[in-house]
Design a protein around this motif. Structure first.
Motif, mmCIF file in Angstrom:
data_model
loop_
_atom_site.group_PDB
_atom_site.id
_atom_site.type_symbol
_atom_site.label_atom_id
_atom_site.label_comp_id
_atom_site.label_asym_id
_atom_site.label_seq_id
_atom_site.Cartn_x
_atom_site.Cartn_y
_atom_site.Cartn_z
ATOM 1 N N UNK A 88 34.240 47.110 35.904
ATOM 2 C CA UNK A 88 33.694 46.892 37.438
ATOM 3 C C UNK A 88 32.872 45.357 37.390
ATOM 4 N N UNK A 89 32.241 44.886 36.703
ATOM 5 C CA UNK A 89 31.600 43.743 36.706
ATOM 6 C C UNK A 89 32.599 42.463 36.558
ATOM 7 N N UNK A 90 33.547 42.688 35.836
ATOM 8 C CA UNK A 90 34.668 41.557 35.551
ATOM 9 C C UNK A 90 35.335 41.323 36.734
ATOM 10 N N UNK A 91 35.553 42.669 37.316
ATOM 11 C CA UNK A 91 36.430 42.713 38.611
ATOM 12 C C UNK A 91 35.665 41.983 39.765
ATOM 13 N N UNK A 116 41.370 39.723 32.249
ATOM 14 C CA UNK A 116 42.508 39.941 32.719
ATOM 15 C C UNK A 116 42.746 40.799 33.578
ATOM 16 N N UNK A 117 42.385 41.987 32.981
ATOM 17 C CA UNK A 117 42.525 43.172 34.076
ATOM 18 C C UNK A 117 41.673 42.652 35.569
ATOM 19 N N UNK A 167 42.923 41.295 41.509
ATOM 20 C CA UNK A 167 42.594 40.229 42.827
ATOM 21 C C UNK A 167 44.078 40.215 43.363
ATOM 22 N N UNK A 168 44.852 40.100 42.421
ATOM 23 C CA UNK A 168 46.269 39.844 43.001
ATOM 24 C C UNK A 168 46.736 41.248 43.773
ATOM 25 N N UNK A 169 46.358 42.261 43.423
ATOM 26 C CA UNK A 169 46.605 43.544 44.216
ATOM 27 C C UNK A 169 45.796 43.312 45.536
ATOM 28 N N UNK A 170 44.672 43.038 45.289
ATOM 29 C CA UNK A 170 43.714 43.174 46.591
ATOM 30 C C UNK A 170 44.525 42.066 47.722
ATOM 31 N N UNK A 171 44.773 40.962 47.359
ATOM 32 C CA UNK A 171 45.373 39.893 48.037
ATOM 33 C C UNK A 171 46.923 40.235 48.593
ATOM 34 N N UNK A 184 49.049 48.137 32.580
ATOM 35 C CA UNK A 184 48.515 46.908 32.373
ATOM 36 C C UNK A 184 47.952 46.751 30.812
ATOM 37 N N UNK A 185 48.451 45.544 30.218
ATOM 38 C CA UNK A 185 48.136 45.369 29.017
ATOM 39 C C UNK A 185 48.643 44.220 28.234
ATOM 40 N N UNK A 186 48.128 43.757 27.138
ATOM 41 C CA UNK A 186 48.627 42.768 26.426
ATOM 42 C C UNK A 186 49.983 43.162 26.061
ATOM 43 N N UNK A 187 51.122 42.347 25.969
ATOM 44 C CA UNK A 187 52.519 42.890 25.455
ATOM 45 C C UNK A 187 52.545 43.278 24.036
#
Length: 300
Positions: free
Chosen positions: A13-16, A193-194, A199-203, A213-216
């Motif tokens: 949450x803090x990272x977001x 990264x998450x 952010x892209x989803x919110x925008x 969602x994860x590293x490949x």
């Protein structure tokens, strides 16, 4: 944009919140048990288990997007749905979990269309997150709900005793006990990264949908441990535990069960930037050292 983060003061949450604050007006809703760290934040105080508190906190609120980090029980979701005004015009981003995938009907790497009613190995957590997803799909129009399913998350502020526990043992010269032959494969995503995906989803730059969602890349236990040792510049003492009567979680910070995801759906959108575990863990170790939160003498 005006964005509400449910949770927001711990780890993911803090990272977001930090990522959103660059360009948006951010409020957080939680029980106010932890202090805010940025004066730009607005805090709403409510317990998500209490429908009355949620209604009082949100009745007059107007947000363009809601990011739900703390919804772990169906009651959290139902109370939020009832309290949130004008939800038909809100973008809702839910941080779910790879624990929703049921390995009794599908094998990893799990894809978004695999059965997702929860896996019993997570002691009820997966089933609860799956139930939360169902409530949200019923409550929000298809074009406004984004569900993100991460595997193991790591990074600064991580309160889970995973990478820091293993580093602590390595740095203090203690052996690390490894389940079986160390070949179980797992997958990671850096919390930062998450946050950028959120952010892209919110925008509105990510089509609302369900995404892994994860590293490949995926890693065996042994590969992961050697990466931890590499970034700490030490040679680890690894002891393989072949006694299956002892639960892996009694001595190792992960269950001895493969947890990997097919992330090609998100990759195809172009919003998933490359992330590399080595670099991310190096930055995480540096953060723990700077903040004195890495104990070098863990209990046996």
């Amino acid at each position: 944009m005006r964005i509400l983060v449910l949770g927001g003061t711990r780890f993911v949450g803090r990272a977001i919140v930090d990522a959103l604050l660059h360009d948006h007006e951010v409020s957080v809703l939680n029980r106010a048990t932890r202090p805010l760290w940025d004066r730009r934040l607005t805090q709403l105080v409510a317990d998500r288990n209490d429908a009355g508190q949620m209604c009082r906190a949100l009745t007059a609120a107007r947000y363009d997007a809601v990011v739900d980090v703390s919804g772990t029980e169906p009651a959290h979701i139902s109370n939020t749905i009832r309290a949130l005004p004008r939800r038909e015009s809100v973008r809702y981003v839910y941080i779910s979990s790879a624990a929703v995938y049921n390995r009794l009907s599908a094998d990893p790497p799990f894809a978004e269309n695999d059965r997702a009613d929860g896996d019993a190995i997570w002691d009820g957590y997966g089933e609860a997150k799956a139930a939360c997803e169902t409530l949200l799909r019923d409550a929000f129009p298809s074009g406004s709900l984004t569900i993100l399913r991460p595997p193991y998350v790591y990074g600064p502020h991580n309160a889970e005793q995973r990478e820091q526990f293993l580093w602590a043992r390595m740095l203090s010269g203690r052996p690390v006990l490894v389940p079986g032959d160390g070949g179980t494969r797992i997958q990671f995503i850096d919390a930062r990264a998450l946050a950028r995906i959120v952010v892209t989803a919110c925008e509105g730059r990510l089509v609302p949908d369900v995404y892994n969602v994860g590293e490949r890349s995926t890693y065996s236990f042994l590969e992961y441990l050697h990466i931890l040792a590499r970034v700490a510049e030490i040679v680890p003492r690894l002891v393989m535990v072949t006694d299956t009567s002892i639960r892996a979680r009694d001595y190792f910070p992960f269950r001895d069960a493969e947890l990997t995801l097919d992330v090609s759906k998100l990759a195809a959108t172009g919003v998933m930037e490359g992330s590399h575990l080595v670099e991310g863990l190096a930055e995480t170790l540096a953060w723990f050292r700077r903040h004195g939160e890495l104990k070098h003498a863990p209990a046996p």
